[in-house]
Design a protein around this motif. Sequence first.
Motif, mmCIF file in Angstrom:
data_model
loop_
_atom_site.group_PDB
_atom_site.id
_atom_site.type_symbol
_atom_site.label_atom_id
_atom_site.label_comp_id
_atom_site.label_asym_id
_atom_site.label_seq_id
_atom_site.Cartn_x
_atom_site.Cartn_y
_atom_site.Cartn_z
ATOM 1 N N TYR A 50 53.228 33.242 35.699
ATOM 2 C CA TYR A 50 54.449 32.852 34.989
ATOM 3 C C TYR A 50 55.696 33.250 35.784
ATOM 4 N N GLY A 51 56.749 32.446 35.653
ATOM 5 C CA GLY A 51 58.066 32.802 36.155
ATOM 6 C C GLY A 51 58.069 33.206 37.616
ATOM 7 N N ASP A 52 58.665 34.375 37.892
ATOM 8 C CA ASP A 52 58.729 34.869 39.266
ATOM 9 C C ASP A 52 57.364 35.280 39.810
ATOM 10 N N ARG A 53 56.361 35.331 38.946
ATOM 11 C CA ARG A 53 54.999 35.670 39.375
ATOM 12 C C ARG A 53 54.052 34.479 39.198
ATOM 13 N N LYS A 54 54.610 33.285 39.230
ATOM 14 C CA LYS A 54 53.791 32.087 39.011
ATOM 15 C C LYS A 54 52.679 31.973 40.049
ATOM 16 N N ALA A 55 52.937 32.402 41.260
ATOM 17 C CA ALA A 55 51.938 32.290 42.329
ATOM 18 C C ALA A 55 50.913 33.418 42.309
ATOM 19 N N VAL A 56 51.100 34.400 41.419
ATOM 20 C CA VAL A 56 50.182 35.540 41.357
ATOM 21 C C VAL A 56 49.020 35.186 40.428
ATOM 22 N N THR A 57 47.820 35.210 40.962
ATOM 23 C CA THR A 57 46.649 34.883 40.148
ATOM 24 C C THR A 57 46.110 36.133 39.474
ATOM 25 N N GLY A 58 45.217 35.926 38.520
ATOM 26 C CA GLY A 58 44.648 37.065 37.819
ATOM 27 C C GLY A 58 43.586 36.637 36.843
ATOM 28 N N ALA A 59 43.207 37.561 35.963
ATOM 29 C CA ALA A 59 42.214 37.279 34.934
ATOM 30 C C ALA A 59 42.849 36.626 33.715
ATOM 31 N N TYR A 60 44.176 36.780 33.566
ATOM 32 C CA TYR A 60 44.943 36.186 32.470
ATOM 33 C C TYR A 60 44.453 36.699 31.108
ATOM 34 N N THR A 61 44.480 38.017 30.972
ATOM 35 C CA THR A 61 44.054 38.673 29.748
ATOM 36 C C THR A 61 45.135 39.630 29.254
ATOM 37 N N ARG A 168 48.875 25.984 34.691
ATOM 38 C CA ARG A 168 47.965 25.577 33.629
ATOM 39 C C ARG A 168 46.791 26.539 33.501
ATOM 40 N N GLU A 169 46.377 27.123 34.620
ATOM 41 C CA GLU A 169 45.274 28.094 34.585
ATOM 42 C C GLU A 169 45.667 29.331 33.785
ATOM 43 N N ALA A 170 46.876 29.832 34.024
ATOM 44 C CA ALA A 170 47.334 31.005 33.290
ATOM 45 C C ALA A 170 47.543 30.677 31.816
ATOM 46 N N PHE A 171 48.188 29.564 31.545
ATOM 47 C CA PHE A 171 48.465 29.161 30.168
ATOM 48 C C PHE A 171 47.166 29.026 29.383
ATOM 49 N N GLY A 172 46.158 28.401 30.000
ATOM 50 C CA GLY A 172 44.881 28.230 29.332
ATOM 51 C C GLY A 172 44.096 29.522 29.221
ATOM 52 N N GLY A 173 44.206 30.392 30.227
ATOM 53 C CA GLY A 173 43.478 31.655 30.190
ATOM 54 C C GLY A 173 43.990 32.601 29.128
ATOM 55 N N TYR A 174 45.303 32.728 29.026
ATOM 56 C CA TYR A 174 45.861 33.658 28.048
ATOM 57 C C TYR A 174 45.534 33.258 26.618
ATOM 58 N N VAL A 175 45.565 31.961 26.319
ATOM 59 C CA VAL A 175 45.298 31.560 24.933
ATOM 60 C C VAL A 175 43.866 31.904 24.539
#
Length: 252
Positions: A50-61, A168-175
């Motif tokens: 997200y935002g300034d960390r949009k390029a940072v990947t993760g587990a999104y939890t 979209r990966e982060a948005f879908g992972g967090y939900v």
Amino acid sequence: MNTPYRLIGSGDHKVLVLHDWFGTSAGWGSFLDYLDGDTFSYAFLDYRGYGDRKAVTGAYTLAEIADDTLALADALGWERFSLVGHSMGGKAAQQVLAQAPQRMRKLVGLAPVPAGPYPLDADGEALFYGAAQDRDKRLAIIDLVTGQRASRTWVDLMVDRSLQLSTREAFGGYVQDWVTADLTKRIAGNPLPVKVFVGEHDLALTADVMRATWLQHYPNAELEEIANSGHYPMHETPVALVTAIESFLSAP
């Protein structure tokens, strides 16, 4: 910690602020202009993806958000702090509380997701889980939680910003995580001072939902309904929101 964040104010009372599923650290509208920087220091963190960390990947939890939040507090030298969490950020804030209860001063839940699983029927699952890939579903959610009363121009702006400023990966992972995670046993009964705010026109996270969840979980919790607002009082009623939050944080 080499992580970007937004810092407003230099006051003694430290406050970490966690954004919602659609938002970013910058997505608070004119609310940011009215914060009392003499009394408080506010740090706003973007989640991974997200935002300034949009390029940072993760587990999104939620646990990952909590780990990053605590790492930011450490980097800032904030041993104790209050937390403000909006919507999904309200559940993430409870994850922080579960992991580091001794570091918390006060907790503000702003139209917050409760600690337990968030019940969805088949239509709700299709709507929320499908929103990562479908713009129309994002629009329907924003329209729902603002009481189907906000202008289409504003709703379109909120949706387009979420598409531009999160993956979209982060948005879908967090939900997937905030809908299913159950933190209830880890936070129930905590005596921390807690204030919950909901907008009177929010059709999802209502005052009744808060009475059945947050106010049951926290013995020192209180609830305030914000007039003339839905799920986004930082945009809909920013002055009233700042005044109410800082009044609670300033109280003994």
